[in-house]
Motif scaffolding. Structure first.
Motif, PDB file in Angstrom:
ATOM      1  N   UNK A  43       0.843  -1.189   0.000  1.00 33.57           N
ATOM      2  CA  UNK A  43       0.000   0.000   0.000  1.00 33.57           C
ATOM      3  C   UNK A  43       0.878   1.238   0.000  1.00 33.57           C
ATOM      4  N   UNK A  44       0.319   2.354  -0.442  1.00 35.33           N
ATOM      5  CA  UNK A  44       1.050   3.623  -0.405  1.00 35.33           C
ATOM      6  C   UNK A  44       1.519   3.885   1.021  1.00 35.33           C
ATOM      7  N   UNK A  45       2.777   4.215   1.177  1.00 33.98           N
ATOM      8  CA  UNK A  45       3.295   4.519   2.505  1.00 33.98           C
ATOM      9  C   UNK A  45       4.509   5.423   2.345  1.00 33.98           C
ATOM     10  N   UNK A  46       4.266   6.742   2.236  1.00 34.74           N
ATOM     11  CA  UNK A  46       5.364   7.669   1.948  1.00 34.74           C
ATOM     12  C   UNK A  46       6.511   7.558   2.954  1.00 34.74           C
ATOM     13  N   UNK A  47       6.168   7.281   4.240  1.00 30.28           N
ATOM     14  CA  UNK A  47       7.226   7.181   5.256  1.00 30.28           C
ATOM     15  C   UNK A  47       8.181   6.024   4.973  1.00 30.28           C
ATOM     16  N   UNK A  48       7.655   4.940   4.390  1.00 25.28           N
ATOM     17  CA  UNK A  48       8.515   3.808   4.046  1.00 25.28           C
ATOM     18  C   UNK A  48       9.034   3.927   2.619  1.00 25.28           C
ATOM     19  N   UNK A  49       8.765   5.060   1.972  1.00 13.97           N
ATOM     20  CA  UNK A  49       9.252   5.268   0.605  1.00 13.97           C
ATOM     21  C   UNK A  49       8.502   4.464  -0.435  1.00 13.97           C
ATOM     22  N   UNK A  50       7.248   4.064  -0.120  1.00 14.02           N
ATOM     23  CA  UNK A  50       6.470   3.304  -1.109  1.00 14.02           C
ATOM     24  C   UNK A  50       5.512   4.255  -1.825  1.00 14.02           C
ATOM     25  N   UNK A  51       5.789   4.556  -3.073  1.00 15.42           N
ATOM     26  CA  UNK A  51       4.986   5.486  -3.863  1.00 15.42           C
ATOM     27  C   UNK A  51       4.166   4.764  -4.917  1.00 15.42           C
ATOM     28  N   UNK A  52       3.398   5.519  -5.739  1.00 13.83           N
ATOM     29  CA  UNK A  52       2.519   4.919  -6.760  1.00 13.83           C
ATOM     30  C   UNK A  52       3.255   3.973  -7.712  1.00 13.83           C
ATOM     31  N   UNK A  53       4.483   4.328  -8.109  1.00 14.95           N
ATOM     32  CA  UNK A  53       5.174   3.467  -9.083  1.00 14.95           C
ATOM     33  C   UNK A  53       5.544   2.112  -8.462  1.00 14.95           C
ATOM     34  N   UNK A  54       5.764   2.066  -7.115  1.00 17.33           N
ATOM     35  CA  UNK A  54       6.082   0.791  -6.464  1.00 17.33           C
ATOM     36  C   UNK A  54       4.890  -0.154  -6.458  1.00 17.33           C
ATOM     37  N   UNK A  55       3.680   0.408  -6.566  1.00 16.79           N
ATOM     38  CA  UNK A  55       2.469  -0.422  -6.591  1.00 16.79           C
ATOM     39  C   UNK A  55       2.031  -0.707  -8.022  1.00 16.79           C
ATOM     40  N   UNK A  56       2.828  -0.289  -9.004  1.00 17.76           N
ATOM     41  CA  UNK A  56       2.505  -0.579 -10.403  1.00 17.76           C
ATOM     42  C   UNK A  56       1.322   0.210 -10.919  1.00 17.76           C
ATOM     43  N   UNK A  57       1.041   1.383 -10.314  1.00 16.26           N
ATOM     44  CA  UNK A  57      -0.150   2.128 -10.739  1.00 16.26           C
ATOM     45  C   UNK A  57      -0.006   2.665 -12.160  1.00 16.26           C
ATOM     46  N   UNK A  58       1.229   2.781 -12.659  1.00 17.74           N
ATOM     47  CA  UNK A  58       1.420   3.162 -14.064  1.00 17.74           C
ATOM     48  C   UNK A  58       0.846   2.086 -14.987  1.00 17.74           C
ATOM     49  N   UNK A  59       1.044   0.812 -14.588  1.00 20.76           N
ATOM     50  CA  UNK A  59       0.482  -0.300 -15.369  1.00 20.76           C
ATOM     51  C   UNK A  59      -1.038  -0.254 -15.363  1.00 20.76           C
ATOM     52  N   UNK A  60      -1.594   0.098 -14.186  1.00 24.85           N
ATOM     53  CA  UNK A  60      -3.048   0.184 -14.065  1.00 24.85           C
ATOM     54  C   UNK A  60      -3.586   1.282 -14.991  1.00 24.85           C
ATOM     55  N   UNK A  61      -2.910   2.431 -15.014  1.00 24.66           N
ATOM     56  CA  UNK A  61      -3.338   3.532 -15.877  1.00 24.66           C
ATOM     57  C   UNK A  61      -3.237   3.153 -17.350  1.00 24.66           C
ATOM     58  N   UNK A  62      -2.230   2.329 -17.677  1.00 22.03           N
ATOM     59  CA  UNK A  62      -2.085   1.845 -19.047  1.00 22.03           C
ATOM     60  C   UNK A  62      -3.317   1.036 -19.452  1.00 22.03           C
ATOM     61  N   UNK A  63      -3.835   0.222 -18.484  1.00 16.07           N
ATOM     62  CA  UNK A  63      -5.048  -0.554 -18.760  1.00 16.07           C
ATOM     63  C   UNK A  63      -6.234   0.383 -19.021  1.00 16.07           C
ATOM     64  N   UNK A  64      -6.327   1.498 -18.248  1.00 24.20           N
ATOM     65  CA  UNK A  64      -7.385   2.493 -18.480  1.00 24.20           C
ATOM     66  C   UNK A  64      -7.247   3.048 -19.899  1.00 24.20           C
ATOM     67  N   UNK A  65      -6.012   3.430 -20.276  1.00 22.28           N
ATOM     68  CA  UNK A  65      -5.749   4.051 -21.575  1.00 22.28           C
ATOM     69  C   UNK A  65      -6.111   3.107 -22.715  1.00 22.28           C
ATOM     70  N   UNK A  66      -5.886   1.792 -22.484  1.00 21.69           N
ATOM     71  CA  UNK A  66      -6.202   0.809 -23.529  1.00 21.69           C
ATOM     72  C   UNK A  66      -7.699   0.503 -23.591  1.00 21.69           C
ATOM     73  N   UNK A  67      -8.503   1.205 -22.754  1.00 27.56           N
ATOM     74  CA  UNK A  67      -9.953   0.980 -22.708  1.00 27.56           C
ATOM     75  C   UNK A  67     -10.323  -0.435 -22.312  1.00 27.56           C
ATOM     76  N   UNK A  68      -9.482  -1.048 -21.466  1.00 25.91           N
ATOM     77  CA  UNK A  68      -9.758  -2.432 -21.075  1.00 25.91           C
ATOM     78  C   UNK A  68     -10.589  -2.515 -19.808  1.00 25.91           C
ATOM     79  N   UNK A  69     -10.865  -1.367 -19.164  1.00 24.88           N
ATOM     80  CA  UNK A  69     -11.511  -1.394 -17.857  1.00 24.88           C
ATOM     81  C   UNK A  69     -12.886  -0.728 -17.913  1.00 24.88           C
ATOM     82  N   UNK A  70     -13.941  -1.510 -17.623  1.00 21.83           N
ATOM     83  CA  UNK A  70     -15.287  -0.953 -17.526  1.00 21.83           C
ATOM     84  C   UNK A  70     -15.567  -0.451 -16.116  1.00 21.83           C
ATOM     85  N   UNK A  71     -15.108  -1.243 -15.144  1.00 24.88           N
ATOM     86  CA  UNK A  71     -15.338  -0.881 -13.745  1.00 24.88           C
ATOM     87  C   UNK A  71     -14.170  -1.367 -12.904  1.00 24.88           C
ATOM     88  N   UNK A  72     -13.821  -0.555 -11.912  1.00 30.07           N
ATOM     89  CA  UNK A  72     -12.752  -0.940 -10.999  1.00 30.07           C
ATOM     90  C   UNK A  72     -13.364  -1.114  -9.617  1.00 30.07           C
TER      91      UNK A  72
END
Lengths: 200, 200
Positions: free
Chosen positions: A112-141
Motif C-alpha cells: 500500500x502507499x506509505x510515503x514514510x517507508x518510501x512506497x509510492x505509486x510506481x512501487x504499486x505498479x499504478x502506471x500499469x493500471x493507468x495503461x489498462x485504463x488508456x487501452x480501454x480495457x476497464x469498464x469498472x474498478x
C-alpha cells in the motif's frame, strides 16, 4: 557447548527470517528436522530455492506467477466484462477467489502507499493500471483494499485516478461481519454499517 | 486461481514440515519471503541443505556434530572427573550447558525408550554407553531425562545397567521450581519435593 555446531547454528539463525519464528521456535524447528525429518528438510530447502529464484510477477496484474501472464490474466473469459478488482496482496486475491463470487480480473498492488517507508505509486505498479485504463480495457474498478489507514489512502488515490480517466469505480462494502455480535463491533464499523444501509 | 502457481504451492506444502506450522502460517511465511526477503529465503534454503546433509552425530556422546567428536568430547578437561550426564536431546544438553554448573561430559539419547513406537535400547545408543562403562571411563552417571513416563522408564532402564556394572548413578532432583507458587504446583511434584527434602 556454549553454542551449537556451526551449520546447526546457521540453520537456527536462518529459520528466523520466517515471520513469527523467534530463537526458541527456530531451535525447536531445527532439532525436529534433524532428528526426525531430514528428507522433509531437504525438500523444503529445494522448494525455497526454486520459489525464490523462479516465482516472478504476472506482467499484467502483478500477482505471483512463474509465467509472463498468470492463469487468470491468460483466461479470455475473465476479461469479458472488463471488471478489475484491486487488492493489496496475493493472499487477499486468494481469499476473494475462494468465495467464487467474482469472475473478473485482479490487480495486485503487492503493498500500500506509505510515503514514510518510501512506497509510492510506481512501487504499486499504478502506471500499469493507468495503461489498462488508456487501452480501454476497464469498464469498472472494484477497490478491495484493506480497511486500514494505508489501505484507505491507497483506495482514495486510485479512485482519483479513475475519476480523472472516467472509469467507473466502486469499493467493497464496509459493515458488520456475518456471525459477529453487534455489541462487540467497534464504533467506526457500526457507523459505516449505518451509512451503508440498504433497503430491505 | 483456485490454487497458487505450482512452485508457490510446493513451497507452502514444504513449509508444513516445520513443527507448529499449519496451512495458514505456511502461506503467510511463503508470501512474506517472496514479497520482502528473497535473499533470506535463499539463505534458509542453503542452510537447510547444508545442515541436513552435513550435520551428523558425535561418535562418543551422540549429540549433533559435524565432526567425529563434538567439541565437549574432544576437550580432555571435561573427561577428567569421569562424570557423564545422560539427557534426552541436544536441546536439553544446551539447557544444562547454559547453567554453567556441569563440567563433565554428556550422553545424548536422542529420544526415549518407547516400545510402542519401536524405539528400543539400541536406538538410543545404550550399547555405546555400556562400552564406556566397560572401558572404565565412567565414575558417575547423572540421569537428567525428562520427568515424563518415557523419561522415567528410560532412567530406570539405564540405572539398572549401571547397577549391573557397578557404576555410581544419580538422578537430578525433582521438586518445586524456583519462582513457582506452591499453590499451583501439582501434587506429584509436591510429594517428590517432600520425599527429597534436605537438612536446612
Amino acid at each position: 557447548m556454549s553454542r551449537f555446531t556451526p551449520l546447526l547454528q546457521q540453520l537456527i539463525d536462518a529459520l528466523r527470517v520466517l515471520p513469527g519464528v523467534g530463537p526458541k521456535s527456530a531451535q525447536r524447528m531445527a532439532f525436529a528436522l534433524l532428528e526426525r525429518n531430514r528428507e522433509g528438510g531437504l525438500q523444503l530447502g529445494a522448494a525455497l530455492n526454486a520459489a525464490m529464484t523462479k516465482v516472478g510477477h504476472c506482467q499484467q496484474c502483478r500477482t505471483f506467477s512463474e509465467t509472463d501472464l498468470c492463469s487468470i490474466c491468460a483466461d479470455p473469459a475473465r476479461a469479458e466484462d472488463g471488471i478489475i478488482c484491486v487488492v493489496g496482496s496475493a493472499a487477499d486475491q486468494l481469499a476473494i477467489e475462494q468465495t467464487g463470487q467474482f469472475s473478473g480480473r485482479y490487480f495486485v498492488l503487492q503493498g500500500y502507499l506509505s510515503p514514510l517507508d518510501g512506497i509510492g505509486p510506481q512501487d504499486l505498479g499504478l502506471d500499469k493500471l493507468q495503461q489498462l485504463f488508456a487501452d480501454n480495457k476497464v469498464q469498472e474498478l472494484i477497490l478491495a483494499t484493506n480497511p486500514t489507514v494505508e489501505g484507505d489512502a491507497t483506495a482514495f488515490y486510485i479512485a482519483e485516478l479513475c475519476h480523472r480517466q472516467n472509469v467507473k469505480v466502486s469499493r467493497i462494502a464496509q459493515g458488520i461481519p456475518v456471525g459477529g455480535e453487534l455489541e462487540f463491533v467497534d464504533g467506526t464499523t457500526l457507523s459505516h454499517a449505518f451509512s451503508g444501509r440498504k433497503a430491505f
